[in-house]
Design an enzyme around this catalytic site. Structure first.
Site, PDB file in Angstrom:
ATOM      1  N   ASP A   1       0.864  -1.182   0.000  1.00 15.11           N
ATOM      2  CA  ASP A   1       0.000   0.000   0.000  1.00 15.11           C
ATOM      3  C   ASP A   1       0.904   1.237   0.000  1.00 15.11           C
ATOM      4  OD1 ASP A   1      -3.192   0.642   1.139  1.00 15.11           O
ATOM      5  OD2 ASP A   1      -1.679   2.230   1.075  1.00 15.11           O
TER       6      ASP A   1
ATOM      7  N   ASP B   1      -3.884   2.391  -5.204  1.00 10.73           N
ATOM      8  CA  ASP B   1      -2.582   2.415  -4.520  1.00 10.73           C
ATOM      9  C   ASP B   1      -2.282   1.165  -3.689  1.00 10.73           C
ATOM     10  OD1 ASP B   1      -3.958   2.786  -2.069  1.00 10.73           O
ATOM     11  OD2 ASP B   1      -2.301   4.020  -1.334  1.00 10.73           O
ATOM     12  N   GLU B   2      -3.036   0.092  -3.894  1.00  9.56           N
ATOM     13  CA  GLU B   2      -2.723  -1.120  -3.118  1.00  9.56           C
ATOM     14  C   GLU B   2      -2.914  -2.363  -3.954  1.00  9.56           C
ATOM     15  OE1 GLU B   2      -5.491  -2.444  -0.023  1.00  9.56           O
ATOM     16  OE2 GLU B   2      -6.877  -0.933  -0.773  1.00  9.56           O
TER      17      GLU B   2
HETATM   18  P1  TTP Z   1      -5.305   5.072   1.125  1.00 10.80           P
HETATM   19  O1  TTP Z   1      -4.298   4.009   0.798  1.00 10.80           O
HETATM   20  O2  TTP Z   1      -6.455   4.693   1.989  1.00 10.80           O
HETATM   21  O3  TTP Z   1      -4.593   6.298   1.818  1.00 10.80           O
HETATM   22  P2  TTP Z   1      -3.174   6.949   1.542  1.00 10.80           P
HETATM   23  O4  TTP Z   1      -2.384   6.175   0.541  1.00 10.80           O
HETATM   24  O5  TTP Z   1      -3.363   8.391   1.222  1.00 10.80           O
HETATM   25  O6  TTP Z   1      -2.482   6.891   2.968  1.00 10.80           O
HETATM   26  P3  TTP Z   1      -1.892   5.615   3.745  1.00 10.80           P
HETATM   27  O7  TTP Z   1      -0.432   5.897   3.926  1.00 10.80           O
HETATM   28  O8  TTP Z   1      -2.634   5.575   5.028  1.00 10.80           O
HETATM   29  O9  TTP Z   1      -2.139   4.419   2.882  1.00 10.80           O
HETATM   30  O10 TTP Z   1      -5.912   5.647  -0.217  1.00 10.80           O
HETATM   31  C1  TTP Z   1      -5.143   5.822  -1.406  1.00 10.80           C
HETATM   32  C2  TTP Z   1      -5.535   7.090  -2.118  1.00 10.80           C
HETATM   33  O11 TTP Z   1      -6.916   7.051  -2.443  1.00 10.80           O
HETATM   34  C3  TTP Z   1      -5.336   8.344  -1.294  1.00 10.80           C
HETATM   35  O12 TTP Z   1      -4.019   8.859  -1.416  1.00 10.80           O
HETATM   36  C4  TTP Z   1      -6.373   9.269  -1.833  1.00 10.80           C
HETATM   37  C5  TTP Z   1      -7.477   8.357  -2.333  1.00 10.80           C
HETATM   38  N1  TTP Z   1      -8.613   8.375  -1.354  1.00 10.80           N
HETATM   39  C6  TTP Z   1      -9.695   9.215  -1.598  1.00 10.80           C
HETATM   40  O13 TTP Z   1      -9.732   9.913  -2.614  1.00 10.80           O
HETATM   41  N2  TTP Z   1     -10.723   9.246  -0.689  1.00 10.80           N
HETATM   42  C7  TTP Z   1     -10.713   8.494   0.466  1.00 10.80           C
HETATM   43  O14 TTP Z   1     -11.657   8.552   1.279  1.00 10.80           O
HETATM   44  C8  TTP Z   1      -9.585   7.616   0.693  1.00 10.80           C
HETATM   45  C9  TTP Z   1      -9.524   6.769   1.930  1.00 10.80           C
HETATM   46  C10 TTP Z   1      -8.567   7.600  -0.252  1.00 10.80           C
HETATM   47 MG    MG Z   2      -2.198   4.129   0.712  1.00 11.66          MG
END
Ligand code: TTP
Ligand code: MG
Length: 400
Positions: free
Chosen positions: A9, A105-106
């Protein structure tokens, strides 16, 4: 052979991409979602520097600005995120053919068969983290465990820029100290009910007598217990088929001007269809979403006779749905469209309109090719062109 599943992720994904593109943003509290003046939007994500102030995804920008007034607010650029995501996907494909992109992103990767080549879990993780950094300059977190469930919880626990491996047999031990809210499937309601039973950690849940779980949750009690023990058999699904593709936007001011709303809807539909065709899919259900000034949210949906990837079919469905949205005599806060009920793009064309459809498919193929080169905005329908060349919408948020 032991089953080993990797979960990766990206850290603060949208924010990290922006910080790489503009190094002046590095190390700063950065909030992606909208400019400070678009106070009606929501936070897509925030850099870890901004998270220290309590800013998080899905929070309103107003709240984020209150918590972190010196933060840097930007709208974001979805194309760059997609580009980075594709690079990561390609790197994962070098480690194993079994890759499931679970979101932008995962991903899950079945790495059982890659152990020897890369020097075990540690070698695999080191290769991926360094190659991702070399090619994108982005940080990510990796976990390798005996199943998807534990790998997913693992990467969340090891963030940011982390790596954790959970050996076979230590799944329950690894999960035990974590708070119950970290357990996939345990939403706020379940957590509340569990807390009433005195459960704080995943270990507390795993140790609870099954009779108490069944009394409180019915048959779902079995599943909860299995999850808390770190047991899961779900496979890495190499072909990820999304359930829906949609776009929505909150207007800068609540609107009654349905002509303008309709144009924006056309633009959103075009964007959704472009994404749909990029996935190689067709959709059979079209949903119109309207949020009114009083925050009440309505959806109006129509199932088509045939699955489609054509703009004209979706526009026609939206035009049938629009009068229902207009029925409430209230200003509109948000408008959105969503396409669902997907099938792979290999439909049987009905004979009588086959030629026309085939022609439109060819036209759209060229349109998408040009967009691929010069950007989405360059070719649009006259309806959405009426919005001007450079359309500015709030928040490039993903609907989750
Ligand atoms: P995430 O992997 O949930 O968050 P992140 O990568 O920003 O942070 P983390 O280090 O905790 O993993 O989500 C990936 C991307 O998806 C995030 O950068 C932006 C988008 N996103 C949204 O647009 N709305 C949301 O509610 C969430 C959770 C994510
Ligand atoms: Mg993330």
């Amino acid at each position: 052979m032991q089953r080993r599943i990797l979960h990766i992720d990206m850290d603060a994904f949208f924010a990290s991409v922006e910080q790489v593109r503009d190094p002046r943003l590095a190390g700063k509290p950065l909030i992606v979602g909208g400019a400070p003046e678009d106070r009606r939007g929501v936070v897509s994500t925030a850099s870890y520097e901004a998270r220290k102030y309590g800013v998080h995804s899905a929070m309103s920008l107003t709240e984020a600005h209150r918590l972190c007034p010196h933060g840097i607010f930007i709208r974001g650029n979805f194309e760059f995120y997609r580009e980075a995501s594709k690079k990561v996907h390609a790197i994962l494909g070098r480690v194993s053919p079994l890759v499931q992109m679970a979101s932008i992103d995962e991903a899950y990767v079945e790495v059982s068969g890659s152990q020897r080549l890369f020097g075990g879990d540690d070698g695999i993780a080191a290769f991926i983290k360094s190659e991702v950094f070399r090619q994108t300059s982005l940080p990510c977190t990796v976990a390798i465990a005996p199943n998807k469930l534990v790998a997913k919880v693992g990467s969340d626990a090891a963030k940011p820029d982390g790596y954790v491996r959970v050996a076979e047999g230590s799944e329950a031990l690894f999960l035990a100290p974590l708070p119950i809210a970290k357990l996939p499937g345990a939403g706020p309601k379940t957590c509340e009910a569990l807390e009433l039973l005195g459960v704080r950690t995943i270990g507390d849940l795993a140790a609870l007598p099954i009779s108490r779980l069944l009394a409180a949750f019915g048959p779902m009690g079995y599943a909860l217990r299995r999850t808390a023990q770190g047991v899961s058999t779900s496979a890495v699904e190499t072909e990820h088929i999304p359930k829906s593709i949609g776009r929505e936007t909150t207007f800068p001011k609540d609107l009654l001007d349905w002509k303008h709303i309709e144009r924006v809807l056309h633009y959103l539909a075009e964007k959704s269809l472009y994404a749909l065709r990029e996935e190689g899919m067709e959709a059979q259900r079209v949903t119109l979403k309207v949020r009114y000034a009083d925050f009440s949210t309505y959806t109006f949906a129509r199932t088509l006779e045939q699955p489609t990837a054509l703009d004209s079919d979706v526009f026609a469905a939206l035009h049938e749905l629009l009068p229902r949205g207009r029925e409430r005599p209230m200003r509109v806060r948000l408008i959105g469209v969503s396409l669902s009920q997907f099938t792979h793009n290999q439909h049987q064309l009905p004979l009588f309109c086959g030629q026309l459809t085939a022609k439109w498919e060819r036209v759209l193929e060229s349109v998408d090719r040009v967009r691929g080169k010069h950007g989405f905005e360059c070719l649009r329908s006259c309806q959405s062109m009426a919005l001007g060349r450079d359309v500015k919408l709030a928040t490039p948020a993903l609907s989750r």
